[in-house]
Design an enzyme around this catalytic site. Structure first.
Site, PDB file in Angstrom:
ATOM      1  N   THR A 167      33.896  59.756 -49.493  1.00  0.00           N
ATOM      2  CA  THR A 167      33.132  58.852 -48.670  1.00  0.00           C
ATOM      3  C   THR A 167      32.010  59.646 -47.842  1.00  0.00           C
ATOM      4  O   THR A 167      32.062  60.927 -47.844  1.00  0.00           O
ATOM      5  CB  THR A 167      33.855  57.668 -47.831  1.00  0.00           C
ATOM      6  N   LYS A 178      29.919  62.558 -50.073  1.00  0.00           N
ATOM      7  CA  LYS A 178      29.545  62.313 -51.692  1.00  0.00           C
ATOM      8  C   LYS A 178      28.778  63.114 -52.469  1.00  0.00           C
ATOM      9  O   LYS A 178      28.917  63.296 -53.531  1.00  0.00           O
ATOM     10  CB  LYS A 178      28.608  60.779 -51.629  1.00  0.00           C
ATOM     11  N   ASN A 180      31.578  58.953 -55.399  1.00  0.00           N
ATOM     12  CA  ASN A 180      32.563  58.160 -54.710  1.00  0.00           C
ATOM     13  C   ASN A 180      33.881  58.268 -55.262  1.00  0.00           C
ATOM     14  O   ASN A 180      34.766  57.679 -54.493  1.00  0.00           O
ATOM     15  CB  ASN A 180      31.966  56.686 -54.351  1.00  0.00           C
ATOM     16  N   ASP A 211      29.839  52.835 -56.973  1.00  0.00           N
ATOM     17  CA  ASP A 211      28.927  51.719 -56.091  1.00  0.00           C
ATOM     18  C   ASP A 211      28.156  51.083 -56.946  1.00  0.00           C
ATOM     19  O   ASP A 211      28.037  49.718 -56.250  1.00  0.00           O
ATOM     20  CB  ASP A 211      28.273  52.981 -55.018  1.00  0.00           C
ATOM     21  N   GLY A 254      15.594  50.197 -47.169  1.00  0.00           N
ATOM     22  CA  GLY A 254      16.364  51.517 -47.076  1.00  0.00           C
ATOM     23  C   GLY A 254      16.122  52.182 -48.238  1.00  0.00           C
ATOM     24  O   GLY A 254      15.710  51.925 -49.225  1.00  0.00           O
ATOM     25  N   GLY A 268      18.680  55.535 -48.121  1.00  0.00           N
ATOM     26  CA  GLY A 268      19.489  56.225 -47.967  1.00  0.00           C
ATOM     27  C   GLY A 268      20.309  56.473 -49.199  1.00  0.00           C
ATOM     28  O   GLY A 268      20.204  55.884 -50.273  1.00  0.00           O
ATOM     29  N   ALA A 293      23.518  54.791 -49.604  1.00  0.00           N
ATOM     30  CA  ALA A 293      23.754  53.641 -50.377  1.00  0.00           C
ATOM     31  C   ALA A 293      22.656  52.831 -51.189  1.00  0.00           C
ATOM     32  O   ALA A 293      22.772  52.268 -52.481  1.00  0.00           O
ATOM     33  CB  ALA A 293      24.138  52.434 -49.218  1.00  0.00           C
TER      34      ALA A 293
HETATM   35  P1  ATR Z   1      23.870  55.542 -45.994  1.00  0.00           P
HETATM   36  O1  ATR Z   1      24.760  56.380 -46.806  1.00  0.00           O
HETATM   37  O2  ATR Z   1      24.649  54.491 -45.452  1.00  0.00           O
HETATM   38  O3  ATR Z   1      22.876  54.665 -46.701  1.00  0.00           O
HETATM   39  P2  ATR Z   1      21.727  56.968 -44.875  1.00  0.00           P
HETATM   40  O4  ATR Z   1      21.804  57.802 -45.951  1.00  0.00           O
HETATM   41  O5  ATR Z   1      21.996  57.529 -43.365  1.00  0.00           O
HETATM   42  O6  ATR Z   1      23.230  56.156 -44.900  1.00  0.00           O
HETATM   43  O7  ATR Z   1      20.635  55.867 -44.915  1.00  0.00           O
HETATM   44  C1  ATR Z   1      20.620  55.078 -43.567  1.00  0.00           C
HETATM   45  C2  ATR Z   1      19.156  53.924 -43.840  1.00  0.00           C
HETATM   46  O8  ATR Z   1      19.093  53.192 -42.974  1.00  0.00           O
HETATM   47  C3  ATR Z   1      17.973  54.879 -44.212  1.00  0.00           C
HETATM   48  O9  ATR Z   1      17.267  53.969 -45.007  1.00  0.00           O
HETATM   49  C4  ATR Z   1      17.109  54.749 -42.756  1.00  0.00           C
HETATM   50  O10 ATR Z   1      15.993  54.676 -42.671  1.00  0.00           O
HETATM   51  P3  ATR Z   1      15.291  56.194 -42.591  1.00  0.00           P
HETATM   52  O11 ATR Z   1      15.361  57.017 -43.859  1.00  0.00           O
HETATM   53  O12 ATR Z   1      14.059  56.128 -41.998  1.00  0.00           O
HETATM   54  O13 ATR Z   1      16.176  56.971 -41.612  1.00  0.00           O
HETATM   55  C5  ATR Z   1      17.948  53.333 -42.378  1.00  0.00           C
HETATM   56  N1  ATR Z   1      17.975  53.100 -40.996  1.00  0.00           N
HETATM   57  C6  ATR Z   1      18.584  53.792 -40.154  1.00  0.00           C
HETATM   58  N2  ATR Z   1      18.706  53.252 -38.877  1.00  0.00           N
HETATM   59  C7  ATR Z   1      17.311  52.467 -38.942  1.00  0.00           C
HETATM   60  C8  ATR Z   1      16.576  51.710 -37.969  1.00  0.00           C
HETATM   61  N3  ATR Z   1      16.774  51.947 -36.449  1.00  0.00           N
HETATM   62  N4  ATR Z   1      15.350  51.306 -38.475  1.00  0.00           N
HETATM   63  C9  ATR Z   1      15.274  51.242 -39.715  1.00  0.00           C
HETATM   64  N5  ATR Z   1      15.884  51.832 -40.692  1.00  0.00           N
HETATM   65  C10 ATR Z   1      16.960  52.439 -40.286  1.00  0.00           C
END
Ligand code: ATR
Length: 261
Positions: free
Chosen positions: A43, A47, A68, A83, A107, A109, A111
């Site tokens: 995790t 990953k 994962n 996933d 999003g 990121g 996930a």
């Molecule tokens: P994960 O592996 O859980 O997907 P991550 O790769 O850090 O974690 O991705 C987090 C996602 O949440 C990203 O799309 C992030 O947007 P950014 O690419 O702009 O960072 C989004 N995110 C986190 N906090 C946020 C906030 N306060 N407002 C809008 N988007 C947010």
């Protein structure tokens, strides 16, 4: 949830959590080789980092660019990713079909990459909105071969995002906004005030709290919703099946996960 599933099937196996320091990662992955181990989950934040330490990757892990699940067969380690399959199965369970559907994904990121892969493989057309547009652009480029991806740009976000959300069949939140974890404010939504789909289904892959602000607002607007618990359980069930070649009882897994959450 894995231990509950082992017990339910009468399997003499045990699932345990390991805290691994970055410098120990290669050694710990190598320690998974051998007859005594079925495999492992990986995790955040490892990953991607484990990928060089396994012997082969499945097409799913290659496509998502993340592992994962590690499957041990004797001395050989295979890196896999469950996933996307977990996400697809969760939506199937809710009766949501994805072929030729318009899906807005919030999003871009880690996930989001699994969810995007699942949605494109299922034949959805994908609209991505992310706070940092360059990450949405990078994701769209990496997944272009799998289907149609539109980026909702930040300059036009207010109008473009609102219109795309209103008209979509399915909305999925993959951001951490609304999560109750590590000091994050659970009383926030990834969507601007008043922006919601006109109909259809809202999925939030967050499972703590059980109902995020987004899901509460969507439900109040008469929309069907699902939180991230089914995806969590089904990605686990897919891993379990890879390790044991047996299908676990997902109701047992769900009950165990729910009890801990
Ligand atoms: P994960 O592996 O859980 O997907 P991550 O790769 O850090 O974690 O991705 C987090 C996602 O949440 C990203 O799309 C992030 O947007 P950014 O690419 O702009 O960072 C989004 N995110 C986190 N906090 C946020 C906030 N306060 N407002 C809008 N988007 C947010």
């Amino acid at each position: 949830m894995h231990n509950a599933a082992f017990t339910a099937l009468g399997l003499d196996a045990r699932y345990e959590a390991r805290d691994v320091a970055p410098a120990d990662l290669e050694r710990v992955v190598n320690s998974l080789r051998g007859e005594a181990i079925l495999g492992a989950n990986v995790t955040v934040p490892y990953k991607l980092a484990v990928m060089p330490f396994v012997d082969e990757l499945t097409p799913a892990a290659t496509a998502m660019g993340a592992v994962n699940t590690i499957i041990t067969k004797g001395a050989k380690l295979t890196g896999h990713n469950t996933d996307a399959a977990g996400f697809t199965r969760a939506l199937q369970e809710a009766g949501v079909t994805l072929k030729n559907k318009r899906v807005v994904m919030l999003g871009a990121g880690g996930a989001a990459r699994a969810v995007a892969y699942a949605l494109l493989q299922a034949g959805s057309s994908l609209y991505i909105y992310n706070r940092s547009p360059e990450k949405a652009v990078a994701l769209a480029k990496d997944f272009a071969a799998y289907g149609t991806i539109n980026i909702l740009t930040v300059e036009l976000a207010a109008g473009e995002l609102a219109a795309a959300v209103r008209d979509c069949d399915v909305l999925v939140n993959t951001t951490s906004v609304g999560m109750e974890h590590g000091g994050l404010d659970p009383n926030t939504s990834p969507l601007p005030q008043g922006v919601l789909p006109a109909r259809g289904f809202v999925s939030d892959i967050i499972y703590r709290p059980a109902k995020t602000k987004l899901l509460r607002e969507a439900e109040a607007a008469g929309l069907r919703v699902q939180n991230g618990l089914p995806m969590l359980v089904y990605q686990g069930a897919e891993s379990f099946e890879c390790w044991t070649r047996q299908a676990p009882d997902t109701d047992v897994m769900l009950a165990a996960a729910r009890a801990l959450l």
